[in-house]
Write a protein that holds these residues in place. Structure first.
Motif, mmCIF file in Angstrom:
data_model
loop_
_atom_site.group_PDB
_atom_site.id
_atom_site.type_symbol
_atom_site.label_atom_id
_atom_site.label_comp_id
_atom_site.label_asym_id
_atom_site.label_seq_id
_atom_site.Cartn_x
_atom_site.Cartn_y
_atom_site.Cartn_z
ATOM 1 N N UNK A 195 23.972 8.180 50.863
ATOM 2 C CA UNK A 195 25.379 8.331 51.230
ATOM 3 C C UNK A 195 25.474 8.180 52.746
ATOM 4 N N UNK A 196 26.278 7.229 53.193
ATOM 5 C CA UNK A 196 26.398 6.899 54.620
ATOM 6 C C UNK A 196 27.772 7.316 55.117
ATOM 7 N N UNK A 197 27.796 8.122 56.143
ATOM 8 C CA UNK A 197 29.059 8.529 56.773
ATOM 9 C C UNK A 197 29.516 7.416 57.712
ATOM 10 N N UNK A 198 30.721 6.927 57.497
ATOM 11 C CA UNK A 198 31.276 5.843 58.319
ATOM 12 C C UNK A 198 32.248 6.460 59.322
ATOM 13 N N UNK A 199 31.733 6.885 60.455
ATOM 14 C CA UNK A 199 32.555 7.554 61.459
ATOM 15 C C UNK A 199 32.827 6.600 62.611
ATOM 16 N N UNK A 200 34.022 6.679 63.179
ATOM 17 C CA UNK A 200 34.401 5.779 64.263
ATOM 18 C C UNK A 200 33.504 5.934 65.477
ATOM 19 N N UNK A 201 32.827 7.088 65.613
ATOM 20 C CA UNK A 201 31.913 7.287 66.734
ATOM 21 C C UNK A 201 30.521 6.770 66.424
ATOM 22 N N UNK A 202 30.266 6.456 65.146
ATOM 23 C CA UNK A 202 28.944 6.020 64.756
ATOM 24 C C UNK A 202 28.917 4.588 64.285
ATOM 25 N N UNK A 203 28.908 4.396 62.967
ATOM 26 C CA UNK A 203 28.711 3.068 62.395
ATOM 27 C C UNK A 203 29.891 2.123 62.660
ATOM 28 N N UNK A 204 31.118 2.610 62.525
ATOM 29 C CA UNK A 204 32.318 1.801 62.750
ATOM 30 C C UNK A 204 32.348 0.550 61.868
ATOM 31 N N UNK A 205 32.105 0.721 60.573
ATOM 32 C CA UNK A 205 32.193 -0.397 59.632
ATOM 33 C C UNK A 205 33.660 -0.530 59.227
ATOM 34 N N UNK A 206 34.338 -1.537 59.752
ATOM 35 C CA UNK A 206 35.788 -1.646 59.593
ATOM 36 C C UNK A 206 36.147 -2.819 58.699
ATOM 37 N N UNK A 207 37.006 -2.552 57.740
ATOM 38 C CA UNK A 207 37.563 -3.598 56.892
ATOM 39 C C UNK A 207 38.949 -3.965 57.410
ATOM 40 N N UNK A 208 39.361 -5.195 57.125
ATOM 41 C CA UNK A 208 40.697 -5.645 57.521
ATOM 42 C C UNK A 208 41.493 -5.962 56.271
ATOM 43 N N UNK A 209 42.714 -5.475 56.217
ATOM 44 C CA UNK A 209 43.591 -5.624 55.063
ATOM 45 C C UNK A 209 43.637 -7.070 54.568
ATOM 46 N N UNK A 210 43.457 -7.251 53.264
ATOM 47 C CA UNK A 210 43.515 -8.597 52.694
ATOM 48 C C UNK A 210 44.908 -9.192 52.919
ATOM 49 N N UNK A 211 44.930 -10.350 53.545
ATOM 50 C CA UNK A 211 46.188 -11.049 53.864
ATOM 51 C C UNK A 211 47.120 -10.196 54.723
ATOM 52 N N UNK A 212 46.548 -9.282 55.472
ATOM 53 C CA UNK A 212 47.352 -8.423 56.331
ATOM 54 C C UNK A 212 46.588 -8.060 57.592
ATOM 55 N N UNK A 213 47.233 -7.361 58.500
ATOM 56 C CA UNK A 213 46.651 -7.132 59.818
ATOM 57 C C UNK A 213 45.973 -5.772 60.015
ATOM 58 N N UNK A 214 46.202 -4.842 59.093
ATOM 59 C CA UNK A 214 45.795 -3.465 59.376
ATOM 60 C C UNK A 214 44.310 -3.244 59.176
ATOM 61 N N UNK A 215 43.725 -2.409 60.034
ATOM 62 C CA UNK A 215 42.315 -2.084 59.944
ATOM 63 C C UNK A 215 42.089 -0.814 59.144
ATOM 64 N N UNK A 216 40.906 -0.692 58.570
ATOM 65 C CA UNK A 216 40.622 0.401 57.650
ATOM 66 C C UNK A 216 39.126 0.700 57.686
ATOM 67 N N UNK A 217 38.776 1.962 57.933
ATOM 68 C CA UNK A 217 37.377 2.386 57.927
ATOM 69 C C UNK A 217 37.161 3.373 56.788
ATOM 70 N N UNK A 270 43.796 -1.877 48.558
ATOM 71 C CA UNK A 270 42.685 -2.708 49.029
ATOM 72 C C UNK A 270 41.374 -2.289 48.373
ATOM 73 N N UNK A 271 41.152 -0.988 48.234
ATOM 74 C CA UNK A 271 39.925 -0.524 47.582
ATOM 75 C C UNK A 271 39.837 -1.050 46.157
ATOM 76 N N UNK A 272 40.967 -1.067 45.456
ATOM 77 C CA UNK A 272 40.949 -1.599 44.096
ATOM 78 C C UNK A 272 40.736 -3.110 44.094
ATOM 79 N N UNK A 273 41.322 -3.824 45.072
ATOM 80 C CA UNK A 273 41.157 -5.277 45.136
ATOM 81 C C UNK A 273 39.711 -5.675 45.390
ATOM 82 N N UNK A 274 38.948 -4.796 46.024
ATOM 83 C CA UNK A 274 37.530 -5.101 46.279
ATOM 84 C C UNK A 274 36.781 -5.323 44.966
ATOM 85 N N UNK A 275 37.290 -4.742 43.882
ATOM 86 C CA UNK A 275 36.633 -4.897 42.582
ATOM 87 C C UNK A 275 36.967 -6.230 41.903
#
Length: 876
Positions: free
Chosen positions: A760-782, A817-822
């Protein structure tokens, strides 16, 4: 000397036929270059300044006994004097070619705040257009300086921010390359004096040294050149002092006092709770009232509302003791003791009082749940002691000025120090005067009245998707009124109350530990760093592409719906014979579509600087004209405006002004959507690998010691020693996230039977910063967590997001977006079908069962993972 005061003369003069034929208006370039629209009284202040600068009126101004180089704006605390300053800077630059501005105030704390207002384009308190200042097609820069350059850049406003003490010292003892009287002799300057009542030491005391700050500003700086101007701003000019009155009678350009400000609805209402109760009871009452506000907000769908309580004492020693007492009250709450207290107190207050309503509300609640939340909200780390001298330092001034921010942790303040000037708190709702021996003198109550005035500033919370900067519930039978009301809890002592009344009348107030942060460290475990997963494994993020004009070819690209609905309150409300709204009054409503002449749209567009065509082209690059904006189905002609009206009223009953106000409201909604959703890149459904060894790092979290009242926001470190499945030494998480980590921990044994590697990997903005970008949209999501599962056949990566139920609606796009990943249309670059990316339902306690079922279905062939969940859930 003029026979009447300047503002009185202007009241009359600006109503004359001559002025009516040639009224002064705020120029479009000023409106377009401010972040927010000027309020009516700010526009009036601006117009009065224009009037005084009009050369065609100079003879009349002079004949009336007034001059225009030294003027004062006497405007209420919280009314936005700095916004008026910003508009005047643009006006004086454009119309009179002034480039040199000196901002003067008496404390460094206000300098810090003003830097955010005037210079920091990234700040949410920046006053100018964050997209840039443009006049006549040229971009104008505002540059902070210590001294004004002899050779000036074109299109530049130079701004020196300093205190009256510092500039006094600089001019008395000049230093090399610093400002001096000699250098100022060559410059036309505008002096902007904030909190100007501090400049009057010599005026108030005729024996003061001739080298005073006041004489430095007026005698030395202002009159060095005929073109110089001194524009002062203050809410508290004591015209009862004969010397002050003589000085300012011909200089007060505009008077907009606190009573007008409050009557116009730009402040909270102020109610006093007068009590003879002891301090413990007053603290308990304030605690319950504050929590009542928070719960009422939550019940009405207001996602973020954090009311602040301030306990004010006369001495630091008393304040410190009362803080300990308060902590004890919170810690020792029990269902039995709270039930007993509420029942007893309810019999001692009027059935029409706020406290009666509060006590009645809590008696209908689950007190065990109420107490748990109170103890979480008001634990010691949520309490700020503002009594030490260092609390008035620059850093702490910023903390005190951002109490309404979602990341600001403070819920309660204990204070003796005078936190008045420069303290721009919006969400202070209860001021509690404890220790009844404190300051019954007029001087003490004057200070309290100033504090109440600052606390009365309105908090613009979002209700039903709309943010307002004015009160909305004055005439509505709703508990939401308490979200627009400041309560001042005071003693019931005759002499004190008499002085307080006088102090409030004087300002026209209407009323019927030294460390502040902790550092939490999370390190990658050596056991994980030695694995092949760390050395050779990948995580995945989606690619993005630059936007094209076609991406912003219509309003729906900005998520503006085809049908926009708003509510028209109306003016007909059924009341009883005393004019009170009955508790059981329900206003039935019906909806109709608003069809108006296009001239209304043109008028509304003219009133909103955002919709200047030159500005719109930045967001709608394919737009050819304003007519297309109005007529095209891609833009406004493609959106229907639906208005909810009280039953019996119809669209045709509305006046032209009311219809225009509805369109204004629609345009403001569109502006917010366009600003929010315009970005330079949009996300694709193509995922690329990122080496784990390159992105996972040790990291630190700097966390305020005083945590926010919302349980889901508590950030604390939890040791993960002995839990090899968690890759960091500590889980630095909030309450909801901690419950998720514990839940995954109960599944590890079952998962390890199926997968060789489980992390289990914690995705924290101070650490890994693995960021997804909204499909067909501009918003960022971690996504907060990534569950990494690997065996010889499969490599699954599961994106997991804990989300409090109160945030689900606002973050619905993340869930989608999480559902679209599937989906089958997801492409993973450079990988075979053995790699699968999975998105899950948001996790929270309320949907835990659904979350477990989804996770079981995705990663355990549908077999339930929750062998141990029964015991775990019962513990929760």
């Amino acid at each position: 000397m003029a026979k009447e005061r300047l503002y009185e003369w202007l009241d009359r003069e600006m109503r004359t036929i001559t002025y009516a034929m040639n009224p002064h208006e705020v120029p479009e370039y000023v409106k377009a270059n401010l972040r927010d629209e000027l309020r009516h009284y700010q526009e009036e202040a601006f117009r009065r300044f224009q009037f005084m600068q009009d050369d065609n009126l100079l003879a009349g101004i002079s004949n009336a006994g007034f001059r225009r180089e030294h003027l004062l704006f006497n405007m209420a605390t919280g009314s936005g004097k700095t916004m008026v300053m910003a508009s005047l800077m643009l006006y004086l630059y454009k119309e009179f070619n002034y480039q040199n501005f000196i901002f003067l105030v008496n404390t460094d704390a206000i300098i810090k705040k003003t830097r955010e207002n005037m210079l920091n384009t990234q700040s949410n308190k920046y006053l100018f257009n964050p997209n840039g200042i443009f006049i006549d097609g040229e971009q104008i820069m505002i540059q902070a300086v210590d001294n004004f350059p002899a050779v000036k850049d074109k299109n530049t406003i130079y701004l020196k921010l300093t205190t009256i003490q510092k500039i006094h010292g600089e001019l008395i003892k000049p230093r090399e390359n610093g400002i001096s009287l000699e250098s100022l002799e060559e410059e036309d300057i505008i002096i902007l004096g904030d909190e100007a009542h501090h400049f009057n030491a010599s005026t108030k005391d005729e024996k003061k040294n001739k080298e005073s700050w006041e004489k430095t500003i007026v005698d030395k700086m202002l009159y060095l050149r005929n073109s110089n101007k001194l524009l002062e701003f203050s809410a508290t000019i004591n015209m009862g002092d004969k010397n002050i009155s003589q000085k300012y009678s011909d200089k007060i350009l505009y008077k907009y006092d606190l009573s007008e400000f409050m009557s116009d609805g730009y402040s909270k209402n102020v109610l006093r709770l007068q009590s003879s109760d002891n301090d413990d009871e007053k603290m308990k009452d304030a605690l319950l009232l504050s929590q009542y506000r928070k719960l009422i907000a939550r019940e009405n769908g207001i996602s973020y509302f954090k009311p602040i309580v301030m306990f004010k004492s006369s001495k630091i020693k008393i304040s410190e003791q009362k803080q300990q007492d308060f902590n004890g009250i919170v810690e020792n709450l029990s269902v039995e003791s709270l039930f007993k207290y509420i029942n007893q107190r309810k019999t001692t207050v009027s059935s029409n009082s706020t406290l009666y309503k509060v006590f009645s509300y809590f008696l209908e609640q689950n007190l065990d749940s109420v107490i748990r939340e109170i103890q979480e909200d008001f634990e010691p780390r949520n309490i700020l002691n503002a009594n030490e001298k260092n609390m008035l330092s620059l850093d702490n001034a910023v903390l005190l000025n951002t109490l309404e921010d979602i990341n600001n942790p403070v819920r309660v303040i204990f204070a003796v120090a005078k936190l008045n000037e420069g303290w721009d708190v919006l969400n202070l709702y209860d001021i509690v005067r404890i220790s009844e021996g404190a300051g019954t003198t007029r001087t003490a109550t004057d200070s309290e009245a100033q504090l109440i005035g600052r606390g009365a500033r309105y908090f613009p919370f979002v209700y039903e998707g709309e943010k307002s900067y004015q009160r909305r519930f004055d005439n509505v039978n709703s508990d939401l009124r308490f979200l627009e009301t400041l309560h001042y809890h005071t003693i019931n002592e005759k002499g004190y109350l008499a002085n307080l009344e006088k102090s409030m009348d004087a300002v026209n107030l209407i009323s019927s530990s030294d460390e502040t942060v902790e550092i939490f460290e999370a390190k990658l475990k050596n056991s994980f760093k030695n694995t092949n997963v760390f050395k050779q494994g990948n995580l995945f993020i989606n690619e993005s592409r630059a936007t094209t004009p076609e991406d912003y070819s219509s309003l729906d690209k900005f998520t503006i719906p085809k049908e926009w609905e708003t509510e028209y309150i109306g003016s007909t409300i059924e009341t009883d014979y005393q004019g009170k709204i009955s508790d059981d009054t329900v206003i039935q409503r019906e909806s109709e579509f608003l069809h108006v002449d296009k001239r209304f749209f043109r008028k509304a567009l003219q009133r909103n600087p955002f919709f200047r065509f030159s500005n719109l082209k930045n967001y709608l690059p394919l737009l050819e004209s304003k007519e297309e904006l109005i007529n095209s189905s891609q833009y406004f002609n493609g959106v229907s405006i639906k208005v909810s009206l009280p039953k019996g009223q119809h669209i045709f009953d509305l006046s032209a002004t009311e219809k225009l106000e509805i369109i204004d409201k629609f345009l403001m909604y569109c502006e917010e959507k366009i600003r929010k959703n315009y970005k330079k890149e949009i996300g694709l459904k193509v995922f690329k690998p990122v080496p784990i060894r390159d992105v996972l790092k040790d990291y630190e979290i700097v966390s305020p010691k005083f945590q926010t009242g919302q349980v889901t926001q508590h950030i604390l470190p939890h040791s993960m020693k002995g839990k090899d499945w968690f890759v960091y030494t500590h889980a630095i998480v909030n309450g909801t996230e901690k419950k998720l980590v514990d839940l995954i921990g109960t599944f590890v044994q079952t998962l390890e039977n199926k997968y060789e590697k489980v992390y289990l990997i914690r995705n924290d903005e101070k650490g890994i910063r693995l960021k997804l970008t909204e499909f067909n949209g501009p918003r960022g999501f971690m996504p907060d967590f990534i569950l990494y599962l690997e065996n010889e056949t499969f490599n699954y990566q599961v994106y997991i997001e804990p989300k409090g139920q109160h945030l689900e609606t606002n973050d619905a796009w993340k869930q989608e977006m999480l559902y679209e990943i599937n989906g089958s249309d997801i492409e993973v670059i450079g990988e075979n079908e053995e790699v699968r990316l999975i998105g899950l339902k948001f996790y929270n306690e309320d949907n835990e069962r659904e979350f477990i079922n989804e996770l079981s279905e995705k990663v355990n062939d549908g077999n339930s993972l929750d062998n141990l969940v029964g015991l775990f859930t019962e513990d929760i």
